[in-house]
Design a protein around this motif. Structure first.
Motif, mmCIF file in Angstrom:
data_model
loop_
_atom_site.group_PDB
_atom_site.id
_atom_site.type_symbol
_atom_site.label_atom_id
_atom_site.label_comp_id
_atom_site.label_asym_id
_atom_site.label_seq_id
_atom_site.Cartn_x
_atom_site.Cartn_y
_atom_site.Cartn_z
ATOM 1 N N LYS A 49 2.523 39.792 71.988
ATOM 2 C CA LYS A 49 3.783 39.084 72.163
ATOM 3 C C LYS A 49 4.241 39.131 73.631
ATOM 4 C CE LYS A 49 5.486 39.399 67.427
ATOM 5 N NZ LYS A 49 4.125 39.650 66.918
ATOM 6 N N ALA A 50 3.287 38.958 74.523
ATOM 7 C CA ALA A 50 3.579 38.982 75.960
ATOM 8 C C ALA A 50 3.939 37.568 76.397
ATOM 9 C CB ALA A 50 2.364 39.487 76.722
ATOM 10 N N ALA A 51 5.224 37.288 76.475
ATOM 11 C CA ALA A 51 5.710 35.912 76.658
ATOM 12 C C ALA A 51 5.243 35.241 77.945
ATOM 13 C CB ALA A 51 7.229 35.886 76.563
ATOM 14 N N THR A 52 5.436 35.898 79.083
ATOM 15 C CA THR A 52 5.064 35.290 80.363
ATOM 16 C C THR A 52 3.578 35.034 80.411
ATOM 17 O OG1 THR A 52 6.765 36.658 81.369
ATOM 18 C CG2 THR A 52 5.277 35.519 82.878
ATOM 19 N N ARG A 53 2.828 36.049 79.950
ATOM 20 C CA ARG A 53 1.382 35.955 79.948
ATOM 21 C C ARG A 53 0.926 34.795 79.092
ATOM 22 N NH1 ARG A 53 -2.371 39.214 81.743
ATOM 23 N NH2 ARG A 53 -4.299 39.061 80.594
ATOM 24 N N LEU A 54 1.517 34.716 77.910
ATOM 25 C CA LEU A 54 1.148 33.674 76.962
ATOM 26 C C LEU A 54 1.438 32.289 77.536
ATOM 27 C CD1 LEU A 54 0.005 33.298 74.155
ATOM 28 C CD2 LEU A 54 2.314 33.457 73.233
ATOM 29 N N SER A 55 2.630 32.112 78.105
ATOM 30 C CA SER A 55 2.975 30.778 78.609
ATOM 31 C C SER A 55 2.079 30.420 79.794
ATOM 32 C CB SER A 55 4.455 30.700 78.982
ATOM 33 O OG SER A 55 4.727 31.562 80.055
ATOM 34 N N THR A 56 1.751 31.395 80.634
ATOM 35 C CA THR A 56 0.884 31.122 81.788
ATOM 36 C C THR A 56 -0.519 30.744 81.327
ATOM 37 O OG1 THR A 56 2.137 32.758 83.041
ATOM 38 C CG2 THR A 56 0.053 32.040 83.992
ATOM 39 N N LEU A 57 -1.049 31.478 80.365
ATOM 40 C CA LEU A 57 -2.392 31.183 79.862
ATOM 41 C C LEU A 57 -2.426 29.809 79.189
ATOM 42 C CD1 LEU A 57 -3.132 34.755 78.543
ATOM 43 C CD2 LEU A 57 -4.377 33.617 80.370
ATOM 44 N N MET A 61 -19.798 35.906 80.111
ATOM 45 C CA MET A 61 -18.750 35.126 79.461
ATOM 46 C C MET A 61 -18.281 34.029 80.388
ATOM 47 S SD MET A 61 -16.213 37.402 77.113
ATOM 48 C CE MET A 61 -15.016 37.490 78.382
ATOM 49 N N THR A 62 -18.098 32.845 79.832
ATOM 50 C CA THR A 62 -17.569 31.796 80.684
ATOM 51 C C THR A 62 -16.092 32.079 80.905
ATOM 52 O OG1 THR A 62 -16.929 30.410 78.828
ATOM 53 C CG2 THR A 62 -19.145 30.068 79.717
ATOM 54 N N LEU A 63 -15.575 31.498 81.957
ATOM 55 C CA LEU A 63 -14.157 31.660 82.265
ATOM 56 C C LEU A 63 -13.306 31.183 81.112
ATOM 57 C CD1 LEU A 63 -13.776 30.555 85.935
ATOM 58 C CD2 LEU A 63 -12.870 32.624 84.909
ATOM 59 N N ARG A 64 -13.751 30.101 80.501
ATOM 60 C CA ARG A 64 -13.025 29.520 79.384
ATOM 61 C C ARG A 64 -12.855 30.514 78.262
ATOM 62 N NH1 ARG A 64 -12.613 23.723 78.018
ATOM 63 N NH2 ARG A 64 -10.992 24.105 76.533
ATOM 64 N N THR A 65 -13.958 31.234 77.965
ATOM 65 C CA THR A 65 -13.936 32.250 76.905
ATOM 66 C C THR A 65 -12.992 33.375 77.307
ATOM 67 O OG1 THR A 65 -16.283 31.754 76.684
ATOM 68 C CG2 THR A 65 -15.447 33.574 75.388
ATOM 69 N N GLN A 66 -13.086 33.807 78.559
ATOM 70 C CA GLN A 66 -12.211 34.879 79.048
ATOM 71 C C GLN A 66 -10.751 34.491 78.888
ATOM 72 O OE1 GLN A 66 -13.029 36.091 83.078
ATOM 73 N NE2 GLN A 66 -15.220 36.106 82.731
ATOM 74 N N ILE A 67 -10.443 33.237 79.242
ATOM 75 C CA ILE A 67 -9.063 32.774 79.169
ATOM 76 C C ILE A 67 -8.597 32.718 77.717
ATOM 77 C CG2 ILE A 67 -7.531 30.802 79.617
ATOM 78 C CD1 ILE A 67 -9.399 30.294 82.150
ATOM 79 N N LYS A 122 -5.476 35.005 73.084
ATOM 80 C CA LYS A 122 -5.351 35.622 71.751
ATOM 81 C C LYS A 122 -4.696 36.988 71.860
ATOM 82 C CE LYS A 122 -9.451 33.322 70.018
ATOM 83 N NZ LYS A 122 -10.886 33.503 70.299
ATOM 84 N N GLN A 123 -5.114 37.745 72.883
ATOM 85 C CA GLN A 123 -4.574 39.083 73.087
ATOM 86 C C GLN A 123 -3.081 39.006 73.422
ATOM 87 O OE1 GLN A 123 -6.409 41.925 72.459
ATOM 88 N NE2 GLN A 123 -4.360 42.805 72.584
ATOM 89 N N ALA A 124 -2.707 38.048 74.241
ATOM 90 C CA ALA A 124 -1.300 37.895 74.624
ATOM 91 C C ALA A 124 -0.438 37.559 73.406
ATOM 92 C CB ALA A 124 -1.163 36.821 75.697
ATOM 93 N N MET A 125 -1.017 36.783 72.471
ATOM 94 C CA MET A 125 -0.284 36.454 71.243
ATOM 95 C C MET A 125 -0.031 37.724 70.442
ATOM 96 S SD MET A 125 -2.047 33.016 69.793
ATOM 97 C CE MET A 125 -1.468 31.400 70.291
#
Length: 162
Positions: A24-32, A7-13, A18-21
């Motif tokens: 509903k993991a706010a910090t994770r989502l904003s960082t990603l 998997m490319t890094l882009r795909t991983q990110i 999508k998982q963070a959405m």
């Protein structure tokens, strides 16, 4: 959680996003989202340079460089916040660093770093401080994201001056 290297890094990110959405993991989502924005900026820059890699976007190596820069900025900010007694803000920067580091390869420990420096010096046949740039270039090609070049520089210098 082992991530497949096919998997490319882009795909991983993007998958993490999508998982963070969902979570509903706010910090994770904003960082990603910040990571993705940085990658997009890089790709826009690549496109305007008219490089050949313009169509397939940023390479893993370029993304690693972006991530490395992002962690470095945040570690520096966290330090500044701590000195200013703003522990809440420092905490937030460090939380972001942890998320970004999930996508970075494992950092080399001090023995591995010393060996990498030694190998690079041998590879370019470096004999004096004038060869420092060449040594650093080899290290950057091989170990982007795995070494803290700020601390490697002095090590290379010591080896070449000693």
């Amino acid at each position: 959680m082992g991530m497949g290297h096919d998997m490319t890094l882009r795909t991983q990110i993007n998958d993490a996003l999508k998982q963070a959405m969902k979570d509903k993991a706010a910090t994770r989502l904003s960082t990603l989202r910040l990571i993705n924005a940085a990658i997009k900026d890089k790709e826009i820059a690549l496109r305007s340079d008219g490089g050949d890699g313009a169509d397939d976007g940023a390479s893993d190596a370029e993304i690693l460089a972006i991530l490395g820069k992002m962690t470095k900025q945040r570690i520096e900010s966290a330090r500044a916040y701590e000195e200013g007694g703003r522990l809440d803000l420092a905490e937030r920067e460090r939380a972001e660093v942890e998320i970004i580091e999930e996508f970075l390869p494992r950092q080399l420990n001090s023995e591995e770093t010393a060996k990498a420096v030694g190998d690079a010096i041998e590879e370019v046949g470096a004999e004096s401080i004038r060869d420092m740039g060449k040594v650093m270039a080899v290290l950057k090609t091989k170990y982007t994201g795995q070494l803290d070049f700020g601390s490697v520089g002095p090590m290379v210098k010591d080896r070449l001056c000693g």
